[in-house]
Motif scaffolding. Structure first.
Motif, mmCIF file in Angstrom:
data_model
loop_
_atom_site.group_PDB
_atom_site.id
_atom_site.type_symbol
_atom_site.label_atom_id
_atom_site.label_comp_id
_atom_site.label_asym_id
_atom_site.label_seq_id
_atom_site.Cartn_x
_atom_site.Cartn_y
_atom_site.Cartn_z
ATOM 1 N N THR A 5 0.776 -1.199 -0.067
ATOM 2 C CA THR A 5 0.006 0.004 0.112
ATOM 3 C C THR A 5 0.850 1.162 0.122
ATOM 4 O O THR A 5 1.915 1.218 0.497
ATOM 5 C CB THR A 5 -1.074 -0.055 1.377
ATOM 6 N N GLN A 15 -5.332 12.909 -0.997
ATOM 7 C CA GLN A 15 -6.513 13.118 -1.961
ATOM 8 C C GLN A 15 -7.076 14.444 -1.307
ATOM 9 O O GLN A 15 -7.063 14.724 -0.110
ATOM 10 C CB GLN A 15 -7.358 11.943 -1.576
ATOM 11 N N SER A 51 -3.573 3.580 -1.273
ATOM 12 C CA SER A 51 -3.850 2.827 -2.539
ATOM 13 C C SER A 51 -2.959 1.299 -2.807
ATOM 14 O O SER A 51 -1.791 1.397 -2.100
ATOM 15 C CB SER A 51 -3.373 4.001 -3.785
#
Length: 388
Positions: free
Chosen positions: A266, A271, A292
């Motif tokens: 990950t 964001q 992500s």
């Protein structure tokens, strides 16, 4: 003749012969309101069309696409799209001398046995001329997928004995040479090798690699309509393709599981939303960090269990040498007599360079079809479409 239709939701049906008045395609199931112009199609037709005598047949076709339906005021209408391409430079008389001869490594013999007749003028329906219709249709599929953030990049990975390793590749070079090869020096070597083949009245094959980026996770179905299976059908349907690979492909058979497995990790990316952390390079109150999923390697070529995993899809198509060569070869005729043949006329010393865009087109058609098929895989997706 059956078998001229590809797809279940985004379908194409191609028609026409190499030396007939025209070839074309009917596209059904294309969503409406996709911005589309003739130029979106023609930019890819130019990449496929014949006429460059250095690397291809001297047959000169404009491959001008006529859009007969399905487009209004610069957008698709959701109705069937019909595209037609006139044949303007066919010379059927060049084939009169071989109309009763089965050419080596062509479809002549099985085609005759299957249908009881054949169009000997350039191979008729089995000619690679038919791929022009696929490129026209694939251009619309690519335009559709571009709206979804999905992009295609194919190139000549190898031509005969000349190949470009992963470490040598420079994708910026693809548009700078006639072969769409990602290496300037290797491209020049390959062009010289093609010239040699033409002098020797011979031909060569090669490998086209295609990278597909921007794929969402989960495209494809886990059993018969696996993404790699449908891509394989699409690519293997192209004339002269004899092998298909995804990711490490054939090389994976010699790898250990510890070498092949693509391990996950990950990565926390900022964001838009809440206050972020200074280490992410965003300071203030407009960003928050969300994880992500990534892979450290991509031996699977972006496909796991028949489904896209979000990483780039990497596929390769292996093309045989062009079977039409001017060297004298042994064969038989329709009377089952042993004869010799030297195929004269205008033929490609290799199909690889012109097939680069064909690979992109067929990959796009396969993914567009599966993308629409997967749009109903979850209740919330159906609700989003119909429940306001």
């Amino acid at each position: 003749m059956s078998g001229s239709i590809f797809g279940k939701h985004f379908t194409i049906s191609t028609f026409g012969e190499s030396h007939g008045p025209a070839i074309g395609v009917i596209i059904d199931g294309c969503p409406s309101n996709i911005p589309l112009s003739k130029e979106d199609i023609m930019k890819n037709m130019v990449r496929r069309k014949p006429g460059n005598a250095k690397i291809a047949t001297s047959r000169k076709e404009d491959d001008d696409v006529e859009i007969l339906s399905g487009l209004f005021e610069g957008k698709t209408t959701g109705t069937p799209i019909c595209l037609m391409i006139r044949n303007t430079d066919h010379r059927s008389h060049n084939y009169d001398a071989i109309k009763d001869i089965y050419r080596p490594s062509h479809a002549d013999y099985p085609y005759s046995m299957k249908y009881g007749n054949r169009d000997y003028r350039g191979g008729g329906r089995s000619s690679a001329r038919e791929t022009a219709a696929r490129v026209a249709a694939g251009s619309i599929a690519m335009r559709f997928l571009e709206e979804m953030g999905i992009h295609f990049k194919a190139y000549t990975k190898a031509l005969g004995p000349i190949s470009v390793s992963d470490e040598e590749m420079n994708l910026n070079e693809i548009s700078n040479n006639l072969l769409s090869m990602p290496h300037a020096v290797k491209a020049e070597e390959a062009i010289n090798y093609i010239r040699q083949m033409k002098t020797e009245k011979d031909s060569i094959g090669g490998v086209i690699e295609c990278q597909i980026t921007g794929m969402p996770v989960g495209i494809g179905e886990p059993v018969f309509d696996r993404l790699d299976a449908i891509l394989g059908q699409a690519i293997m349907s192209i004339n002269a393709v004899k092998a298909f690979e995804v990711g490490s492909g054939i090389a994976s058979a010699q790898m250990k599981g510890s070498e092949y497995n693509d391990t996950f990790y990950t990565h926390t990316a900022p964001q838009y939303g809440e206050k972020g952390h200074e280490s992410h390079g965003f300071v203030g109150t407009h960003y928050k960090a969300t994880p992500s999923i990534h892979k450290r390697t991509n031996h699977s070529g972006g496909i796991l269990g028949g489904l896209s995993d979000g990483s780039p899809i990497v596929l390769r198509a292996h093309f045989k040498p062009t079977p039409s060569i001017a060297q004298t070869q042994h064969t038989i005729n329709t009377h089952l007599e042993n004869v010799d043949i030297a195929i004269e006329g205008r033929h490609d010393p290799t199909v690889v360079a012109r097939a680069v865009v064909v690979v992109e087109a067929m990959a796009a058609l396969a993914i567009a079809d599966l993308l629409l098929q997967g749009a109903t895989s979850k209740l919330e997706q159906v609700k989003a479409a119909y429940c306001k």
